[in-house]
Design a protein around this motif. Structure first.
Motif, short mmCIF file in Angstrom:
data_model
loop_
_atom_site.label_atom_id
_atom_site.label_comp_id
_atom_site.label_asym_id
_atom_site.label_seq_id
_atom_site.Cartn_x
_atom_site.Cartn_y
_atom_site.Cartn_z
N TYR A 127 1.17 -0.95 0.44
CA TYR A 127 0.08 0.13 -0.53
C TYR A 127 0.38 1.46 0.21
O TYR A 127 1.92 1.06 0.44
CB TYR A 127 -0.79 -0.35 1.19
N TYR A 128 0.24 2.54 -0.47
CA TYR A 128 0.79 3.53 -0.66
C TYR A 128 0.69 4.37 1.42
O TYR A 128 -0.60 4.18 1.83
CB TYR A 128 0.41 4.48 -1.19
N ASN A 129 2.06 5.19 1.64
CA ASN A 129 1.66 5.66 2.89
C ASN A 129 0.80 7.30 2.21
O ASN A 129 2.03 7.85 2.24
CB ASN A 129 3.50 5.61 3.65
N SER A 130 -0.15 7.51 2.15
CA SER A 130 -0.40 8.19 1.72
C SER A 130 -0.39 9.55 3.01
O SER A 130 -0.79 9.17 3.96
CB SER A 130 -1.31 8.41 0.71
N THR A 131 -0.26 10.61 2.46
CA THR A 131 -0.75 11.36 3.67
C THR A 131 -1.48 12.45 3.63
O THR A 131 -0.54 13.62 2.71
CB THR A 131 0.72 12.12 4.29
N LEU A 132 -2.30 13.31 4.76
CA LEU A 132 -2.59 14.83 4.34
C LEU A 132 -2.00 15.00 5.15
O LEU A 132 -1.47 15.22 6.20
CB LEU A 132 -4.16 14.20 4.61
N PHE A 133 -1.57 16.75 5.13
CA PHE A 133 -0.57 17.43 5.27
C PHE A 133 -2.00 18.77 5.72
O PHE A 133 -2.54 19.65 4.88
CB PHE A 133 0.26 17.95 5.33
N TYR A 134 -2.04 18.86 7.15
CA TYR A 134 -2.82 20.55 7.02
C TYR A 134 -2.42 21.91 7.76
O TYR A 134 -1.54 21.45 8.34
CB TYR A 134 -3.66 20.21 7.67
N GLU A 135 -2.87 23.02 7.54
CA GLU A 135 -2.29 24.04 8.07
C GLU A 135 -0.92 24.18 7.62
O GLU A 135 -0.18 24.33 8.84
CB GLU A 135 -3.07 24.53 9.72
N CYS A 136 -0.37 24.35 6.54
CA CYS A 136 0.29 23.91 5.65
C CYS A 136 1.57 25.97 6.06
O CYS A 136 0.53 27.03 4.95
CB CYS A 136 0.79 22.95 5.27
#
Length: 241
Positions: A127-136
């Motif tokens: 699987y992919y280690n997909s990541t959401l980044f917030y308030e950048c």
């Protein structure tokens, strides 16, 4: 005919019959069939051992393998999050799941990483280690990071296959790990991103559609005895409550 003898004989027969009933009922009641553990239908899927529906008795499933049903979908609760079970494969012991808090719009999701209870489940495939980044704070995301916006919290980025050592982790207030299968769903494609200011943002709901591809987990408990039981016409359970 001796009336006294007849009455004594009848009394003895009644006593024997009463004793027989007294011991027979508890013996049969102590090992009841799992009448409450019939497979529970939810939409087009079925809940059966080692899982149980949350309204069934505890002995119908293995501890920790409880599933809810919203009328159409199976719901798995684990580590403070809820997952929709896209598909359950009893022969391969695999659940395909997706996070419910991110299902419609990633802006409304919980800022916590996807974490399994490894005493009950494990990842089942690549699987992919997909990541959401917030308030950048970064105006220039790394290459292949897709910008999106969550008003009023500000800009964010979606990384389909993230480098966990990337400095973007230090430039954003929150990062949320969300595994997805390494299989691109039909009709779901990411816009190209070269890390420049001209990289086109996509909507947060579009990212949710990508995350709804889900990922696969496998349950760990050994069910071979249950399989043998079902082949002989029995019904599985986990003791009696």
């Amino acid at each position: 005919m001796d009336l006294t003898m007849s009455c004594s004989s009848l009394s003895l027969l009644f006593l024997i019959f009463s004793l027989h009933i007294h011991f027979l009922v508890p013996a049969s009641g102590y090992f009841p069939p799992h009448e409450d553990c019939v497979p529970h239908r939810c939409g087009d899927q079925e809940i059966s051992y080692p899982f149980r529906h949350i309204e069934q008795p505890n002995y119908c499933g293995y501890p920790g393998y409880e599933l809810g049903c919203d009328g159409y979908n199976l719901i798995l609760s684990m580590e403070s999050l809820e997952y929709r079970v896209i598909h359950m494969n009893m022969s391969t012991k695999i659940l395909e799941v997706t996070r419910m808090d991110l299902a419609e719009d990633v802006c409304h999701g919980e800022h916590v990483n996807t974490t399994l209870n490894f005493s009950l489940f494990d990842y089942a495939s690549s699987y992919y280690n997909s990541t959401l980044f917030y308030e950048c704070n970064s105006s220039l995301p790394p290459q292949h990071y897709i910008p999106f916006s969550c008003p009023p919290s500000g800009d964010g980025y979606f990384a389909p296959d993230v480098d966990l050592e990337n400095p973007l982790h230090e430039q954003c207030n929150f990062s949320v790990l969300v595994p997805i299968l390494q299989i691109e769903a039909p009709g779901l494609t990411l816009p190209p991103s070269d890390g420049s200011e001209d990289s086109a943002p996509i909507s947060s709901t579009a990212i949710s559609k990508i995350l709804n591809i889900g990922f696969e987990i496998t349950w760990i408990v050994n069910t071979w005895q249950c399989e043998n039981c079902k082949k002989s016409g029995g019904r599985c359970g986990n003791g009696y409550g």
